[in-house]
Every structure is written in C-alpha cells, then in structure tokens.
Design an enzyme around this catalytic site. Structure first.
Site, PDB file in Angstrom:
ATOM      1  N   SER A 106     -12.417   4.111  -1.010  1.00 28.23           N
ATOM      2  CA  SER A 106     -11.997   5.322  -1.894  1.00 28.23           C
ATOM      3  C   SER A 106     -12.321   5.162  -3.317  1.00 28.23           C
ATOM      4  O   SER A 106     -12.196   6.087  -4.211  1.00 28.23           O
ATOM      5  CB  SER A 106     -10.580   6.080  -1.257  1.00 28.23           C
ATOM      6  OG  SER A 106     -10.495   6.052  -0.096  1.00 28.23           O
ATOM      7  N   ASP A 134       0.611  -1.301   0.053  1.00 28.98           N
ATOM      8  CA  ASP A 134       0.043   0.074   0.089  1.00 28.98           C
ATOM      9  C   ASP A 134       0.980   1.186  -0.001  1.00 28.98           C
ATOM     10  O   ASP A 134       2.058   1.331   0.530  1.00 28.98           O
ATOM     11  CB  ASP A 134      -1.023  -0.104   1.230  1.00 28.98           C
ATOM     12  CG  ASP A 134      -1.920   0.838   1.216  1.00 28.98           C
ATOM     13  OD1 ASP A 134      -3.116   0.652   0.823  1.00 28.98           O
ATOM     14  OD2 ASP A 134      -1.624   2.297   1.392  1.00 28.98           O
ATOM     15  N   HIS A 180     -10.591  -4.359  -3.837  1.00 31.61           N
ATOM     16  CA  HIS A 180      -9.399  -4.721  -3.257  1.00 31.61           C
ATOM     17  C   HIS A 180      -9.460  -5.046  -1.763  1.00 31.61           C
ATOM     18  O   HIS A 180     -10.510  -4.564  -1.184  1.00 31.61           O
ATOM     19  CB  HIS A 180      -8.364  -3.468  -3.418  1.00 31.61           C
ATOM     20  CG  HIS A 180      -8.989  -2.107  -2.735  1.00 31.61           C
ATOM     21  ND1 HIS A 180      -9.860  -1.345  -3.592  1.00 31.61           N
ATOM     22  CD2 HIS A 180      -8.736  -1.490  -1.843  1.00 31.61           C
ATOM     23  CE1 HIS A 180     -10.082  -0.106  -3.088  1.00 31.61           C
ATOM     24  NE2 HIS A 180      -9.432  -0.333  -1.835  1.00 31.61           N
ATOM     25  N   VAL A 181      -8.423  -5.792  -1.377  1.00 36.82           N
ATOM     26  CA  VAL A 181      -8.494  -5.993   0.009  1.00 36.82           C
ATOM     27  C   VAL A 181      -7.128  -5.561   0.884  1.00 36.82           C
ATOM     28  O   VAL A 181      -6.156  -5.621   0.338  1.00 36.82           O
ATOM     29  CB  VAL A 181      -8.465  -7.692   0.205  1.00 36.82           C
ATOM     30  CG1 VAL A 181      -8.490  -8.369   1.478  1.00 36.82           C
ATOM     31  CG2 VAL A 181      -9.993  -8.142  -0.490  1.00 36.82           C
ATOM     32  N   HIS A 182      -7.299  -5.196   1.939  1.00 39.70           N
ATOM     33  CA  HIS A 182      -6.347  -4.568   2.600  1.00 39.70           C
ATOM     34  C   HIS A 182      -5.771  -5.828   3.671  1.00 39.70           C
ATOM     35  O   HIS A 182      -6.424  -6.480   4.396  1.00 39.70           O
ATOM     36  CB  HIS A 182      -6.604  -3.344   3.605  1.00 39.70           C
ATOM     37  CG  HIS A 182      -7.449  -2.279   3.025  1.00 39.70           C
ATOM     38  ND1 HIS A 182      -6.754  -1.017   2.930  1.00 39.70           N
ATOM     39  CD2 HIS A 182      -8.617  -2.268   2.312  1.00 39.70           C
ATOM     40  CE1 HIS A 182      -7.528  -0.380   2.199  1.00 39.70           C
ATOM     41  NE2 HIS A 182      -8.617  -0.944   1.786  1.00 39.70           N
ATOM     42  N   TYR A 203     -13.124   2.506  -6.208  1.00 37.03           N
ATOM     43  CA  TYR A 203     -14.448   1.425  -6.533  1.00 37.03           C
ATOM     44  C   TYR A 203     -13.786   0.384  -7.627  1.00 37.03           C
ATOM     45  O   TYR A 203     -14.524   0.405  -8.512  1.00 37.03           O
ATOM     46  CB  TYR A 203     -15.618   2.241  -7.105  1.00 37.03           C
ATOM     47  CG  TYR A 203     -16.236   3.054  -6.080  1.00 37.03           C
ATOM     48  CD1 TYR A 203     -17.049   2.228  -5.135  1.00 37.03           C
ATOM     49  CD2 TYR A 203     -15.919   4.182  -5.529  1.00 37.03           C
ATOM     50  CE1 TYR A 203     -17.684   2.744  -4.107  1.00 37.03           C
ATOM     51  CE2 TYR A 203     -16.425   4.745  -4.461  1.00 37.03           C
ATOM     52  CZ  TYR A 203     -17.494   3.859  -3.647  1.00 37.03           C
ATOM     53  OH  TYR A 203     -17.873   4.614  -2.563  1.00 37.03           O
TER      54      TYR A 203
HETATM   55  O1  G7M Z   1     -10.186   3.203   0.990  1.00 35.92           O
HETATM   56  P1  G7M Z   1      -9.874   2.136   0.139  1.00 35.92           P
HETATM   57  O2  G7M Z   1     -10.204   0.681   0.559  1.00 35.92           O
HETATM   58  O3  G7M Z   1     -10.339   2.449  -1.127  1.00 35.92           O
HETATM   59  O4  G7M Z   1      -8.367   1.896   0.150  1.00 35.92           O
HETATM   60  C1  G7M Z   1      -7.353   2.435  -0.846  1.00 35.92           C
HETATM   61  C2  G7M Z   1      -5.909   2.195  -0.818  1.00 35.92           C
HETATM   62  O5  G7M Z   1      -4.970   2.227  -1.830  1.00 35.92           O
HETATM   63  C3  G7M Z   1      -5.484   2.827   0.467  1.00 35.92           C
HETATM   64  O6  G7M Z   1      -5.041   2.347   1.809  1.00 35.92           O
HETATM   65  C4  G7M Z   1      -4.369   3.747  -0.187  1.00 35.92           C
HETATM   66  O7  G7M Z   1      -3.281   4.146   0.783  1.00 35.92           O
HETATM   67  C5  G7M Z   1      -3.985   2.907  -1.484  1.00 35.92           C
HETATM   68  N1  G7M Z   1      -3.500   3.390  -2.663  1.00 35.92           N
HETATM   69  C6  G7M Z   1      -3.934   4.723  -3.176  1.00 35.92           C
HETATM   70  N2  G7M Z   1      -3.185   4.871  -4.006  1.00 35.92           N
HETATM   71  C7  G7M Z   1      -3.565   6.053  -4.988  1.00 35.92           C
HETATM   72  C8  G7M Z   1      -2.153   3.988  -4.431  1.00 35.92           C
HETATM   73  C9  G7M Z   1      -1.174   3.879  -5.392  1.00 35.92           C
HETATM   74  O8  G7M Z   1      -1.234   4.631  -6.093  1.00 35.92           O
HETATM   75  N3  G7M Z   1      -0.419   2.771  -5.210  1.00 35.92           N
HETATM   76  C10 G7M Z   1      -0.651   1.992  -3.987  1.00 35.92           C
HETATM   77  N4  G7M Z   1       0.221   0.927  -4.145  1.00 35.92           N
HETATM   78  N5  G7M Z   1      -1.578   2.021  -3.107  1.00 35.92           N
HETATM   79  C11 G7M Z   1      -2.309   3.060  -3.182  1.00 35.92           C
END
Ligand code: G7M
Length: 314
Positions: free
Chosen positions: A237, A171, A242-244, A239
């Site tokens: 954020s 991330d 994806h999974v954290h 759509y």
């Molecule tokens: O809230 P949501 O589940 O959409 O989280 C999106 C995640 O994508 C966040 O934890 C961001 O830090 C991560 N993220 C956002 N961007 C723009 C990027 C990126 O360009 N590269 C990577 N590797 N992660 C990102």
C-alpha cells in the site's frame, strides 16, 4: 427441555485454542460439583450497523494509542462494562478516495505483471498515484510514534546506518497482545519503493533486517525466528520498502500467496539471480475499482468479461 446451565459455576481450566483472526476461543473447564469436563467455544458476533453505532456513541470511552499524520488508533471501552468487549478502532481522517478503495471489499483479479508491464504501466502509475508516505517519514524523523519505536539500528552506531538501517515499530494493526504480534521494519533510505527495486546490492540491507529484526523481537518479546512470519507485500500500500514481522500462529490480513513474499525467499532469489525482481513476472492481486486495473484494461491486458468467458470454458 433441559435446564439452562449455570455459567457462573464454570471453572476455567485452560484455553484449548484461541483463533485471533476469527475472534474465537475454545476453553476446557468444568462446572462446580460435576467431575465431567466441559468445552466452551465462544465467538464474537460480526459487526452490523447497530453495533457500529453503539461503539461510536457517547457511552464509549476512547483512549488514543497512536497518532501519525491522518491516522489514529484508539482503544474503545463501553462504559457500562469496562472489562469486556473493548474494540480497537483506527481512524483515517481526512480520508482520500485511495483510502476508501483500500478498505473496500471488491471483486479481485490476479495480474501477471511482466517486467515490461511493470515499466510501462505499473511504475508510471505508482509514481503518480501512491498514498502519501508522510506517516513513514514521521516515524523515521521521530516526529510521530516516537515512544513506540522498539528498535533503531542507529543505537549500534553503525556507520552504514543510513544505507542498511531500519526502525522496528508496532504495526498500526497490532492490538498489543503477544499472540497477535505484528511489527514493521521500516528502512531508513528513501529510494526503494518495493520488491521490484531490490537487487544484489541490497542483500546487506535485507540480511540486516532479517538478523537484527528477529534478534530485537526475541529480546523484547521472547518470540524466536522459527515462530515468526517475515514477509513483504507486492503490491504494497505504501511505496517505501518495509518488512512485516507477524507471529506465526496469528493470521492477519495480507498473508495470502498472491500478496506476501517471505523475506528469506526474497534473499534466496536475489542470491541466485541478482536482478530476479527486475526480470521476473510477478503475480499480484488487484481490485476492480483500482485505477491501475483500468490502466491494464485500457491496454487490453485485463478484461472482466474475457476472464469470465475463459473461466466458463474450462
Ligand atoms: O501493504 P503494505 O506492505 O504497504 O503495509 C503497510 C503496513 O503499514 C500495514 O500493515 C499497516 O497497518 C501499517 N501502517 C499503516 N499506517 C498508516 C501506519 C501508521 O501510521 N503507523 C504504523 N505503525 N503502521 C502503519
């Protein structure tokens, strides 16, 4: 008044606690020549305008770690002391109003989104107003962050790869330190926006992410499933589903109950009821300045003053 202790005589013994969220550490040690132990608690000061401008100055060396679409991430090291106080800096440029809102602190409200509200208000809104997914597609197409990809289901020559496949990538928020581990599994198919789209036909995809994602993380970093927090955001954020994956002892932003849904619970809910995420009322948090908040207000669903009066009555 007692003398100032001589910290150059402090002998480090062990870290007692390292709070990666508060940037606070507690250390046990002792002072040379004294047998009695000592505990030191260190905490970084919060940023203010002067410290921000100090980082953004010609006295800082910036090393670019990530570049993807409008997003960049740097390690910033002050030149006067290369060993301490490095900072991680993310840059969004050019930033849209949506980015500015995303990072603004604002009054928050909880929405209890019924399936009808999702169909009539949220879905049309996100179809028209979401943040660009270009950075996600750049990862999937290996045009950005290529060297950062940690695992790709394609490496298993799985014939189902485009249906159940995913990439595992650090991330943007991850500092790279093991005790702040933070990876994302980004699915390859492009037709799942969020939790709301998941049905029983996606169970193989979700189980693939859970099983292969955790196996890859264990192989690469030695962190077992039992020490991983694996979750999805609602609302996200971005759509594109994806999974954290985060280290359990680390407290990153976005793990609160009003936002994070454990992947294992998601799988369980769908196993119990195939259309769980289409039929359920879902809670989520919304900022007052979010245009989606105004859509709910216009329909009389959310009202700042009504919420205030109701909370006073209780
Ligand atoms: O809230 P949501 O589940 O959409 O989280 C999106 C995640 O994508 C966040 O934890 C961001 O830090 C991560 N993220 C956002 N961007 C723009 C990027 C990126 O360009 N590269 C990577 N590797 N992660 C990102």
């Amino acid at each position: 008044m007692s003398e100032q202790p001589d910290f150059s005589k402090f002998q480090f013994k062990r870290i007692l606690m390292n709070d990666t969220q508060r940037k606070m550490v507690a250390v046990e040690g002792n002072f040379n020549g004294c047998s009695k132990p000592a505990v030191i608690v260190m905490e970084k000061y919060a940023f203010d305008k002067a410290s921000i401008m100090n980082v953004c100055s010609s006295g800082t060396k910036f090393t670019k770690d990530v570049e993807n679409d409008v997003y960049k991430s740097f390690t910033c090291v002050p030149q006067y002391n290369e060993n301490i106080s490095s900072n991680k800096m993310d840059l969004i440029h050019p930033a849209t109003q949506k980015h500015i809102l995303k990072f603004s602190s604002q009054p928050l409200y909880i929405v209890q989104e019924t399936k009808e509200m999702y169909q009539e208000i949220t879905l049309p809104f996100i179809l028209d107003n979401s943040l660009s997914l270009q950075w996600v597609y750049n990862c999937l197409e290996y045009t950005s962050e290529k060297e950062r990809i940690k695992y790709d289901t394609a490496c298993e020559k799985d014939k189902d790869d485009n249906l159940n496949g995913f990439l595992l990538i650090p991330d943007l928020k991850w500092s790279g330190k093991l005790d702040e581990l933070y990876l994302l599994a980004i699915i390859k198919r492009r037709n799942i926006k969020s939790l709301r789209d998941l049905t029983s036909k996606h169970l193989p995809l979700l189980k693939n992410i859970l099983n292969k994602g955790t196996a890859a993380i264990y192989r690469l970093y030695g962190v077992p499933l039992s020490q991983l927090r694996i979750y999805v955001h609602y609302q996200p954020s971005f759509y594109h589903f994806h999974v954290h994956f985060t280290y359990l002892m680390h407290i990153p932003p976005g793990i609160n109950t009003e936002k994070a849904h454990l992947l294992s619970t998601v799988i369980n809910n769908i196993e119990l009821l195939g259309d769980y995420y289409q039929s359920s009322t879902m809670n989520f948090v919304i900022k007052e300045g979010d245009p989606l908040f105004s859509c709910f207000e216009d329909k009389g669903i959310l009202s700042k003053s009504k919420l205030l009066i109701e909370s006073i009555k209780q």
